[in-house]
Design a protein around this motif. Sequence first.
Motif, PDB file in Angstrom:
ATOM      1  N   SER A 159       0.734  -1.081  -0.054  1.00 53.40           N
ATOM      2  CA  SER A 159       0.014  -0.021   0.129  1.00 53.40           C
ATOM      3  C   SER A 159       0.947   1.107  -0.113  1.00 53.40           C
ATOM      4  O   SER A 159       0.617   2.241  -0.894  1.00 53.40           O
ATOM      5  CB  SER A 159      -1.002   0.012   1.207  1.00 53.40           C
ATOM      6  N   ALA A 160       1.881   1.096   0.915  1.00 56.83           N
ATOM      7  CA  ALA A 160       2.858   2.373   0.735  1.00 56.83           C
ATOM      8  C   ALA A 160       3.482   2.700  -0.512  1.00 56.83           C
ATOM      9  O   ALA A 160       3.481   3.726  -1.206  1.00 56.83           O
ATOM     10  CB  ALA A 160       4.055   2.228   1.994  1.00 56.83           C
ATOM     11  N   VAL A 161       3.864   1.388  -1.409  1.00 54.17           N
ATOM     12  CA  VAL A 161       4.405   1.484  -2.761  1.00 54.17           C
ATOM     13  C   VAL A 161       3.389   2.247  -3.590  1.00 54.17           C
ATOM     14  O   VAL A 161       3.613   3.204  -4.521  1.00 54.17           O
ATOM     15  CB  VAL A 161       4.775   0.369  -3.024  1.00 54.17           C
ATOM     16  N   THR A 162       2.257   1.702  -3.632  1.00 55.29           N
ATOM     17  CA  THR A 162       1.078   1.979  -4.511  1.00 55.29           C
ATOM     18  C   THR A 162       0.853   3.543  -4.239  1.00 55.29           C
ATOM     19  O   THR A 162       0.452   4.385  -5.184  1.00 55.29           O
ATOM     20  CB  THR A 162      -0.027   1.388  -4.156  1.00 55.29           C
ATOM     21  N   ASP A 176      13.819   9.127  -4.646  1.00 53.69           N
ATOM     22  CA  ASP A 176      12.429   9.754  -4.881  1.00 53.69           C
ATOM     23  C   ASP A 176      11.491   9.119  -4.176  1.00 53.69           C
ATOM     24  O   ASP A 176      10.395   9.415  -3.399  1.00 53.69           O
ATOM     25  CB  ASP A 176      12.038  10.207  -6.117  1.00 53.69           C
ATOM     26  N   LEU A 177      11.244   7.795  -4.436  1.00 46.88           N
ATOM     27  CA  LEU A 177      10.451   6.921  -3.924  1.00 46.88           C
ATOM     28  C   LEU A 177      10.250   6.672  -2.442  1.00 46.88           C
ATOM     29  O   LEU A 177       9.384   6.582  -1.804  1.00 46.88           O
ATOM     30  CB  LEU A 177      10.621   5.438  -4.476  1.00 46.88           C
ATOM     31  N   PHE A 178      11.582   6.308  -1.847  1.00 45.95           N
ATOM     32  CA  PHE A 178      11.772   6.351  -0.401  1.00 45.95           C
ATOM     33  C   PHE A 178      11.226   7.493   0.308  1.00 45.95           C
ATOM     34  O   PHE A 178      10.847   7.254   1.484  1.00 45.95           O
ATOM     35  CB  PHE A 178      13.158   5.763  -0.007  1.00 45.95           C
ATOM     36  N   ILE A 179      11.611   8.496  -0.071  1.00 47.73           N
ATOM     37  CA  ILE A 179      11.244   9.855   0.492  1.00 47.73           C
ATOM     38  C   ILE A 179       9.881   9.907   0.679  1.00 47.73           C
ATOM     39  O   ILE A 179       9.122  10.359   1.522  1.00 47.73           O
ATOM     40  CB  ILE A 179      12.024  10.971  -0.286  1.00 47.73           C
ATOM     41  N   ILE A 209      19.246   4.380   2.640  1.00 48.32           N
ATOM     42  CA  ILE A 209      18.584   3.928   1.368  1.00 48.32           C
ATOM     43  C   ILE A 209      18.811   2.305   1.184  1.00 48.32           C
ATOM     44  O   ILE A 209      17.869   1.692   0.496  1.00 48.32           O
ATOM     45  CB  ILE A 209      19.721   4.698   0.070  1.00 48.32           C
ATOM     46  N   ALA A 210      20.028   1.891   1.508  1.00 50.03           N
ATOM     47  CA  ALA A 210      20.302   0.334   1.582  1.00 50.03           C
ATOM     48  C   ALA A 210      19.353  -0.479   2.320  1.00 50.03           C
ATOM     49  O   ALA A 210      18.726  -1.406   2.022  1.00 50.03           O
ATOM     50  CB  ALA A 210      21.544   0.063   1.900  1.00 50.03           C
ATOM     51  N   HIS A 211      18.871   0.136   3.598  1.00 50.50           N
ATOM     52  CA  HIS A 211      17.989  -0.587   4.341  1.00 50.50           C
ATOM     53  C   HIS A 211      16.466  -0.447   3.789  1.00 50.50           C
ATOM     54  O   HIS A 211      15.668  -1.451   3.642  1.00 50.50           O
ATOM     55  CB  HIS A 211      17.929   0.212   5.704  1.00 50.50           C
ATOM     56  N   PHE A 212      16.199   0.844   3.029  1.00 47.91           N
ATOM     57  CA  PHE A 212      15.007   0.908   2.483  1.00 47.91           C
ATOM     58  C   PHE A 212      14.824  -0.100   1.247  1.00 47.91           C
ATOM     59  O   PHE A 212      13.787  -0.551   1.131  1.00 47.91           O
ATOM     60  CB  PHE A 212      14.726   2.410   1.907  1.00 47.91           C
ATOM     61  N   ARG A 213      15.787  -0.035   0.606  1.00 49.81           N
ATOM     62  CA  ARG A 213      15.960  -0.921  -0.556  1.00 49.81           C
ATOM     63  C   ARG A 213      15.670  -2.580  -0.309  1.00 49.81           C
ATOM     64  O   ARG A 213      15.099  -3.218  -0.793  1.00 49.81           O
ATOM     65  CB  ARG A 213      17.311  -1.120  -1.333  1.00 49.81           C
ATOM     66  N   GLU A 214      16.647  -3.094   1.060  1.00 45.99           N
ATOM     67  CA  GLU A 214      16.316  -3.929   1.362  1.00 45.99           C
ATOM     68  C   GLU A 214      14.725  -4.481   1.864  1.00 45.99           C
ATOM     69  O   GLU A 214      14.302  -5.515   1.544  1.00 45.99           O
ATOM     70  CB  GLU A 214      17.100  -4.405   2.710  1.00 45.99           C
ATOM     71  N   LEU A 215      14.163  -3.367   2.242  1.00 44.11           N
ATOM     72  CA  LEU A 215      12.701  -3.529   2.899  1.00 44.11           C
ATOM     73  C   LEU A 215      11.793  -3.926   1.713  1.00 44.11           C
ATOM     74  O   LEU A 215      10.690  -4.680   1.777  1.00 44.11           O
ATOM     75  CB  LEU A 215      12.272  -2.538   3.758  1.00 44.11           C
ATOM     76  N   TYR A 216      12.148  -2.961   0.575  1.00 41.66           N
ATOM     77  CA  TYR A 216      11.081  -2.984  -0.470  1.00 41.66           C
ATOM     78  C   TYR A 216      11.372  -3.719  -1.806  1.00 41.66           C
ATOM     79  O   TYR A 216      10.582  -3.640  -2.815  1.00 41.66           O
ATOM     80  CB  TYR A 216      10.698  -1.579  -0.823  1.00 41.66           C
ATOM     81  N   ASP A 217      12.552  -4.354  -1.696  1.00 43.32           N
ATOM     82  CA  ASP A 217      13.170  -5.132  -2.829  1.00 43.32           C
ATOM     83  C   ASP A 217      12.076  -5.903  -3.479  1.00 43.32           C
ATOM     84  O   ASP A 217      11.733  -5.996  -4.745  1.00 43.32           O
ATOM     85  CB  ASP A 217      14.189  -5.831  -2.626  1.00 43.32           C
ATOM     86  N   SER A 218      11.634  -7.035  -2.687  1.00 40.53           N
ATOM     87  CA  SER A 218      10.677  -7.994  -3.192  1.00 40.53           C
ATOM     88  C   SER A 218       9.311  -7.474  -3.741  1.00 40.53           C
ATOM     89  O   SER A 218       8.717  -7.999  -4.634  1.00 40.53           O
ATOM     90  CB  SER A 218      10.524  -9.088  -2.299  1.00 40.53           C
ATOM     91  N   THR A 219       8.641  -6.371  -2.959  1.00 43.73           N
ATOM     92  CA  THR A 219       7.489  -5.789  -3.267  1.00 43.73           C
ATOM     93  C   THR A 219       7.542  -5.080  -4.493  1.00 43.73           C
ATOM     94  O   THR A 219       6.682  -5.432  -5.459  1.00 43.73           O
ATOM     95  CB  THR A 219       7.405  -4.721  -2.093  1.00 43.73           C
ATOM     96  N   LEU A 220       8.788  -4.341  -4.874  1.00 43.86           N
ATOM     97  CA  LEU A 220       8.856  -3.813  -5.938  1.00 43.86           C
ATOM     98  C   LEU A 220       9.230  -4.694  -7.009  1.00 43.86           C
ATOM     99  O   LEU A 220       8.817  -4.709  -8.550  1.00 43.86           O
ATOM    100  CB  LEU A 220      10.061  -2.667  -6.150  1.00 43.86           C
ATOM    101  N   GLN A 221       9.817  -5.898  -6.947  1.00 43.07           N
ATOM    102  CA  GLN A 221      10.186  -6.730  -8.176  1.00 43.07           C
ATOM    103  C   GLN A 221       8.901  -7.596  -8.596  1.00 43.07           C
ATOM    104  O   GLN A 221       8.967  -7.974  -9.489  1.00 43.07           O
ATOM    105  CB  GLN A 221      11.235  -8.067  -7.519  1.00 43.07           C
ATOM    106  N   MET A 249      -7.741   1.590  -6.593  1.00 44.92           N
ATOM    107  CA  MET A 249      -8.640   0.544  -6.048  1.00 44.92           C
ATOM    108  C   MET A 249      -8.045  -0.568  -4.877  1.00 44.92           C
ATOM    109  O   MET A 249      -8.670  -1.062  -4.357  1.00 44.92           O
ATOM    110  CB  MET A 249      -9.119  -0.479  -7.299  1.00 44.92           C
ATOM    111  N   THR A 250      -6.645  -0.468  -5.087  1.00 48.70           N
ATOM    112  CA  THR A 250      -5.967  -1.305  -3.918  1.00 48.70           C
ATOM    113  C   THR A 250      -5.537  -0.661  -2.824  1.00 48.70           C
ATOM    114  O   THR A 250      -4.924  -1.055  -1.844  1.00 48.70           O
ATOM    115  CB  THR A 250      -4.783  -2.035  -4.461  1.00 48.70           C
ATOM    116  N   LEU A 251      -5.867   0.873  -2.745  1.00 49.78           N
ATOM    117  CA  LEU A 251      -5.421   1.665  -1.604  1.00 49.78           C
ATOM    118  C   LEU A 251      -6.168   1.509  -0.449  1.00 49.78           C
ATOM    119  O   LEU A 251      -7.295   0.773  -0.508  1.00 49.78           O
ATOM    120  CB  LEU A 251      -5.666   3.150  -1.763  1.00 49.78           C
TER     121      LEU A 251
END
Length: 316
Positions: A159-162, A176-179, A209-221, A249-251
């Motif tokens: 939901s955060a990504v969307t 930009d995304l993580f901010i 940034i590295a920790h955010f990337r680790e957290l969201y990697d699979s969600t983005l992939q 519609m997924t929010l």
Amino acid sequence: MALQALQSSGVAFRKILSHFPEELSLAFAYGSGVYRQVGPSSDQKNAMLDFVFAVDDPIAWHSKNLKKNWNHYSFLKVLGPKFITAVQNNYGAGVYYNTLITCDGRLIKYGVISTSILIEDLLNWNNLYIAGRLQKPVKIIAMNENVALRSALDKNLKSAVTTAFLMLPESFSEEDLFIEIAGLSYSGDFRMVVGEDKTKVLNIVKPNIAHFRELYDSTLQENPQVVYKVQQGRLEIDKSPEGQFTQLMTLPRTLQQQINHIMDPPGKNRDVEETLLQVAHDPDCGEVVRQGMKKTVIYSSLKLHKMWKGWLRKTS
């Protein structure tokens, strides 16, 4: 699961956890004492350690914790675990905090939340308080096999990504995304105007940034609507009306309702899906979502403020 990458935590965290009753569905540490920040919160060594404990049965948990850690509680301890749980569930964001506690030589505070209330917040953003914390890197210290909780944790990240996608242009950087994501739970929060450092979001994201990337990697992939160029640190998303409608519609339900309130003229009483379809075709779709996000957080932060003021009046 996206949070598995953050499962490892130091002995210090586990030693602190050993001072509390074991019946935890989730325990995590967060904030400047765990992840380095720039600015006023950069003194990581002396920073307070912040914890959240999710428990299936708050009355039973507080009963055991009162026996182990009587001195952690305010005067409410004399009223017993049922009263403490009533305060926890009915005031604020469903969290009861004990603060300014010395444990294993560190100053800590810890919040206790019902697992069921946490799941509701993760799915629907009812308060976006603990859900907001979990949109940023945290140290997971303990987590049981609660399938509903694990699913809700993943849904919160998606939901955060969307939401961030809807507010960003067609092409943007990881930073930009993580901010955008880190700023969701601060949108419209009156504390960010009158008290908190206004550069707080940047101070959280830039060193991590590295920790955010680790957290969201699979969600983005796994997201079919984004092209994630990992090597370049760039992303491209579908900004067509059809793509935006799918995202809208997924929010989470609370955010959808706030968007509906913004866009629904008096007397029209349209359903949410009709409103979201209109927003998807609106050139200012991102700004509408941003306003909806602000209203979601404003409502929550003002509600928390009023509830605690009311509680203080009753107990003074």
